[in-house]
Design an enzyme around this catalytic site. Sequence first.
Site, mmCIF file in Angstrom:
data_model
loop_
_atom_site.group_PDB
_atom_site.id
_atom_site.type_symbol
_atom_site.label_atom_id
_atom_site.label_comp_id
_atom_site.label_asym_id
_atom_site.label_seq_id
_atom_site.Cartn_x
_atom_site.Cartn_y
_atom_site.Cartn_z
ATOM 1 N N GLU A 106 -2.378 9.037 -0.941
ATOM 2 C CA GLU A 106 -3.328 7.908 -0.341
ATOM 3 C C GLU A 106 -4.829 8.755 -0.135
ATOM 4 O O GLU A 106 -5.827 8.118 -0.443
ATOM 5 C CB GLU A 106 -3.138 7.493 1.198
ATOM 6 C CG GLU A 106 -3.942 6.754 1.866
ATOM 7 C CD GLU A 106 -3.560 6.116 3.242
ATOM 8 O OE1 GLU A 106 -2.625 6.766 3.764
ATOM 9 O OE2 GLU A 106 -3.984 5.173 3.663
ATOM 10 N N ASP B 262 0.854 -1.263 -0.334
ATOM 11 C CA ASP B 262 0.026 0.080 0.036
ATOM 12 C C ASP B 262 0.812 1.201 -0.120
ATOM 13 O O ASP B 262 0.535 2.360 -0.489
ATOM 14 C CB ASP B 262 -0.921 -0.139 1.064
ATOM 15 C CG ASP B 262 -0.246 -0.117 2.465
ATOM 16 O OD1 ASP B 262 0.864 -0.525 2.380
ATOM 17 O OD2 ASP B 262 -0.678 0.382 3.588
ATOM 18 N N ASP C 206 -5.899 -2.851 -2.870
ATOM 19 C CA ASP C 206 -4.987 -1.692 -3.590
ATOM 20 C C ASP C 206 -4.448 -2.264 -4.724
ATOM 21 O O ASP C 206 -4.444 -1.806 -5.764
ATOM 22 C CB ASP C 206 -3.719 -1.238 -2.564
ATOM 23 C CG ASP C 206 -4.184 -0.609 -1.280
ATOM 24 O OD1 ASP C 206 -5.272 -1.238 -0.661
ATOM 25 O OD2 ASP C 206 -3.461 0.267 -0.718
ATOM 26 N N HIS D 192 0.706 6.518 -2.089
ATOM 27 C CA HIS D 192 -0.298 5.325 -2.494
ATOM 28 C C HIS D 192 -0.760 5.032 -3.743
ATOM 29 O O HIS D 192 -1.103 6.120 -4.401
ATOM 30 C CB HIS D 192 -1.489 5.396 -1.570
ATOM 31 C CG HIS D 192 -1.763 4.492 -0.302
ATOM 32 N ND1 HIS D 192 -0.564 4.583 0.613
ATOM 33 C CD2 HIS D 192 -2.636 3.910 -0.169
ATOM 34 C CE1 HIS D 192 -1.286 3.805 1.638
ATOM 35 N NE2 HIS D 192 -2.248 3.228 1.132
ATOM 36 N N GLU E 286 3.367 0.029 8.124
ATOM 37 C CA GLU E 286 2.459 -0.705 7.426
ATOM 38 C C GLU E 286 3.209 -1.556 6.326
ATOM 39 O O GLU E 286 3.536 -2.729 6.452
ATOM 40 C CB GLU E 286 1.254 0.011 6.881
ATOM 41 C CG GLU E 286 -0.019 -0.587 6.643
ATOM 42 C CD GLU E 286 -1.307 0.271 6.799
ATOM 43 O OE1 GLU E 286 -1.351 1.328 7.268
ATOM 44 O OE2 GLU E 286 -2.456 -0.257 6.274
ATOM 45 N N TRP F 8 -11.559 -6.636 -1.761
ATOM 46 C CA TRP F 8 -9.989 -6.794 -1.502
ATOM 47 C C TRP F 8 -10.125 -8.403 -1.808
ATOM 48 O O TRP F 8 -8.858 -8.706 -2.389
ATOM 49 C CB TRP F 8 -9.993 -6.704 0.177
ATOM 50 C CG TRP F 8 -9.375 -5.170 0.349
ATOM 51 C CD1 TRP F 8 -8.226 -4.695 0.875
ATOM 52 C CD2 TRP F 8 -10.187 -3.777 0.157
ATOM 53 N NE1 TRP F 8 -8.068 -3.383 0.900
ATOM 54 C CE2 TRP F 8 -9.111 -2.919 0.801
ATOM 55 C CE3 TRP F 8 -11.427 -3.543 -0.178
ATOM 56 C CZ2 TRP F 8 -9.426 -1.607 0.663
ATOM 57 C CZ3 TRP F 8 -11.716 -2.116 -0.342
ATOM 58 C CH2 TRP F 8 -10.862 -1.097 0.161
ATOM 59 N N ARG G 207 5.154 4.209 6.382
ATOM 60 C CA ARG G 207 4.792 4.023 7.738
ATOM 61 C C ARG G 207 4.897 2.439 8.142
ATOM 62 O O ARG G 207 5.402 1.593 7.405
ATOM 63 C CB ARG G 207 3.310 4.631 7.958
ATOM 64 C CG ARG G 207 2.342 3.946 7.105
ATOM 65 C CD ARG G 207 0.853 4.173 7.331
ATOM 66 N NE ARG G 207 0.116 3.627 6.566
ATOM 67 C CZ ARG G 207 -0.963 4.234 5.769
ATOM 68 N NH1 ARG G 207 -0.903 5.356 5.669
ATOM 69 N NH2 ARG G 207 -1.882 3.536 5.273
HETATM 70 C C1 BGC Z 1 -3.980 0.759 3.940
HETATM 71 C C2 BGC Z 1 -4.778 0.580 2.506
HETATM 72 C C3 BGC Z 1 -5.795 -0.353 2.600
HETATM 73 C C4 BGC Z 1 -6.515 -0.016 3.700
HETATM 74 C C5 BGC Z 1 -7.751 -0.995 3.814
HETATM 75 C C6 BGC Z 1 -5.031 1.078 4.904
HETATM 76 O O1 BGC Z 1 -4.194 1.302 5.993
HETATM 77 O O2 BGC Z 1 -2.944 1.720 3.730
HETATM 78 O O3 BGC Z 1 -4.131 1.102 1.561
HETATM 79 O O4 BGC Z 1 -6.336 -0.921 1.499
HETATM 80 O O5 BGC Z 1 -6.213 0.123 5.031
HETATM 81 O O6 BGC Z 1 -8.549 -0.809 5.111
#
Ligand code: BGC
Length: 897
Positions: free
Chosen positions: A752, A477, A490, A773, A483, A544, A481
């Site tokens: 994002e 994504d 995505d 993003h 993540e 998703w 960060r």
């Molecule tokens: C991510 C996204 C993801 C989303 C889903 C985010 O924290 O960065 O890109 O698809 O959460 O809830």
Amino acid sequence: MNEPLCYPKIEVVTLRCEGLTSASQIETLNPRFSWKLSDTGGTRGRMQKAFELNLWEVDSNGNEMGYSFSSSTVNSSKSQWVLLEGLSIKSRSLYAWKVKIWDEQGLESDWSEIHSFGTGLCGEKWFTPWIGDGRHLRTFETAPARHFRKSFMLEAMPVRARLYLSAMGFVEPWINGSKVTEDLFIPGWPDFRTRVFYCAYDVSHLLESGTNILGIILGDGYYSGTMIPGHQYGVEARFSGFLELIDSAGNKTQISSDDSWKWTDQGPILLNSIYDGETYDASKELRGWCDSNVSDDTGTAWKDVVVSQGLHGDMMHMASTGRIAEPVRRQETILPVSLKKIGDQKFLYDFGQNFAGWVRLKIKAERGNVVRMRFAEILENDEQIHTENLRTAKTTATYIAKGEGIEEWEPLFTYFGFRYVELVGVVEPLVDGLTGIAVYADLEESGYFECSNDLLNKLWSNTLWGQKSNFLEVPTDCPQRDERVGWTGDAQVFAPTALYNMSCGNYLRQWLYSVRDGLRDDPLNGGVPDMAPYTGFFHGSAGWSEALVLVPWAVWQHTGDRKILEENFPAITHLMELMGNEAKDGIRKSPESYGDWLSPGYERGHYPPRYELIATAYYAHAADLTARMADVLEKPKLALHYNYIFEQSRRAFRKAYFKRNGRCVDDFQTSYLLAIGFNLLTDALKQKAVTHLVRTFKQKNKHLATGFLGTPLINSVLTSIGETDLAYDVLLQKSYPGWLFSIMNGATTVWERWDSWTPEHGFHKDGMNSFNHYAYGSVVKWLYDTVAGLKQISEFPGWSHFRIEPKPGGGLTHAKAQVQTPFGRAVSSWEKEGNRFQLTVEIPPNSTAEVVLHVSDPGVVQINGVSLMKYSYANLKQFYAETVIFDLPSGEYSVSV
Ligand code: BGC
């Protein structure tokens, strides 16, 4: 009329085995071969009529050894994914091959250059023990990287030496003081609960007769390092592998990971973590730790390794899979555009581009001098980096100098997403004190777009940088960060664009291993994980989970690789069954998930339209694609079955959410986009819904009001209903919310959120606020396939026959797209001046294209100066409703209207 043509010899180029230009451990004994034809002579209609392929086993120097094979002349035009009858190769070997072809006139090409590939275990079980240092890491804990070594004697030099290496964690292999490879983050990131990857490298050039040292640096990486949201696959990083040596008589010996190895954690990498960064103490460098000439390692406490055969049930039986995705490597160096002193021994670098990777530090400093670098995407003010959006990730690189002249350093087991670097601890930086290093998967950049509007060019470039920054080990994504994980939604919305930008078929195919591996068989709320490889969080969220269906389909369309369908189909039908449990009457009901994620103006959890509408639309669409896959795979019963499901749920969808007048009960752009984009309405209802869709845009002053799921559909749906001008208007909005808003505010990658930053409110109040993003960059496919007009046709997967149909608009006077298709380069480039329209096209050999032009009279079309009606290479197929369609064989053409 025919043009005078000469026929230079055609060349056979860009050989690939299993789709890979560099294939060192393919996992099949039945590989598929592909090649391109290159025609330098400006000829037309070059096709392959026959080919001959020769293959032979080789040693590490390319010398023939043992097996050889010739296909003889095969009368076939196939140049992609070619299977060879009678080929018999074996696992853990090395092969070379070449191919020649005969063209449509029977003219024979020269032999191609030789391409080589290696085979992996091909189904054999991984057999070497796993070794590590026995340390257990707690969640969120960080630790030093470890060095491992093993010495061995070579009496005679082998003719072939291949190192097979797997790890839970990251490894950097060395032999006799040299790095084995420039690949990074190997062996990769699978779903470690069920699978490990391995890589193979030919290392014979690094071996010496006498004493040899095999060294491994081991980091925690994705395995024992903690990933969001506190997820750890295992507590103990380790690796396993063997160096296989073959002598001239064919005898094999192996140097394996076993209890004879030694390890130490007294090396220079004091901390290694994906999110937190790396700390390196150069004074602790282990000189000669892997050097056969430096036999004395007594200065360092080398300890005995811990050997394990079983964990996770039985690790020896985890699926060991040779990676098929191109590895991450250093790809580009980026020089800073500005440097500013912002305090005592404190400097701010601006690299002018947001990207993923790190910097190469160059300093002259006293021993023990600590230099610290923090990485950020954006500034708070002229002197302050913005780090709030990194959340808990420390994203810091620390270097402790050894005090020996000019020192250079790059981190190894981490990366950052950044444009700015704050450097602390240097009195005066050297001229080349920091150099940006962009790292991403080693994929061919296959697409190019430009037009007369610089803001659109920037959108294309920002999206490409978004892809570069997020196509590391898996499609993520964001790169900055805490993540950086493989969010399936995505990837799903971005895949069609990604495939234009870069040749990423194998890359996505490998990622799909993890999507499948994470499939959870739960009758309610089962499905694939929202992040693949699984990193905690949920399963089965609408938009998703369907990545498992949509991504293979997108790859198949773009590459023609049928295996991606075969391989994923069982899991896809399983997923369809799970979703079917939640959609007995066609309406999919399962717990709410992300909805039209981040649509502007709504709080998290409240994005319209209603959850079930989105879930049902996606379910129906997935059924439709599954039916089409079943067709391709020649499973007529299943095709019927999924067609039935598609019909059932689209009927239920219409009934539940659409009124007779074509208005949706949830009157939002995304509702109409899903309904029309996924073909859920009857023709009559669609006619009516179209008016409502257009109205929802007009009500927003031709601005979008969509999130992750609605946005990718806007331009293609508007074009499909004849509203291309509106599509341009929405795309070209410079104000919020719209694609160009971030560009007007200095973005160098796609944000994002539509309002990640605004002049009125500054940074978005939520810490979840990435400036890199790619999801909204999914509109870039439309730049390629509609603005410039280079379009893949669904019935001809892999670009064997494609469409050139530019749709000028938005005040553009010129647009050009160039795509490396599996057959070679395709180009569509147009210019408009007054009522003159000039189109230049290029169609690669062994493929054909149909050109679609919107003119009132085919008589006004000229090709290379000859009227279309008389041009012998053009095959006029249709003329209706001011649309002329004609086929062209390979070649370059200049079409004017
Ligand atoms: C991510 C996204 C993801 C989303 C889903 C985010 O924290 O960065 O890109 O698809 O959460 O809830």
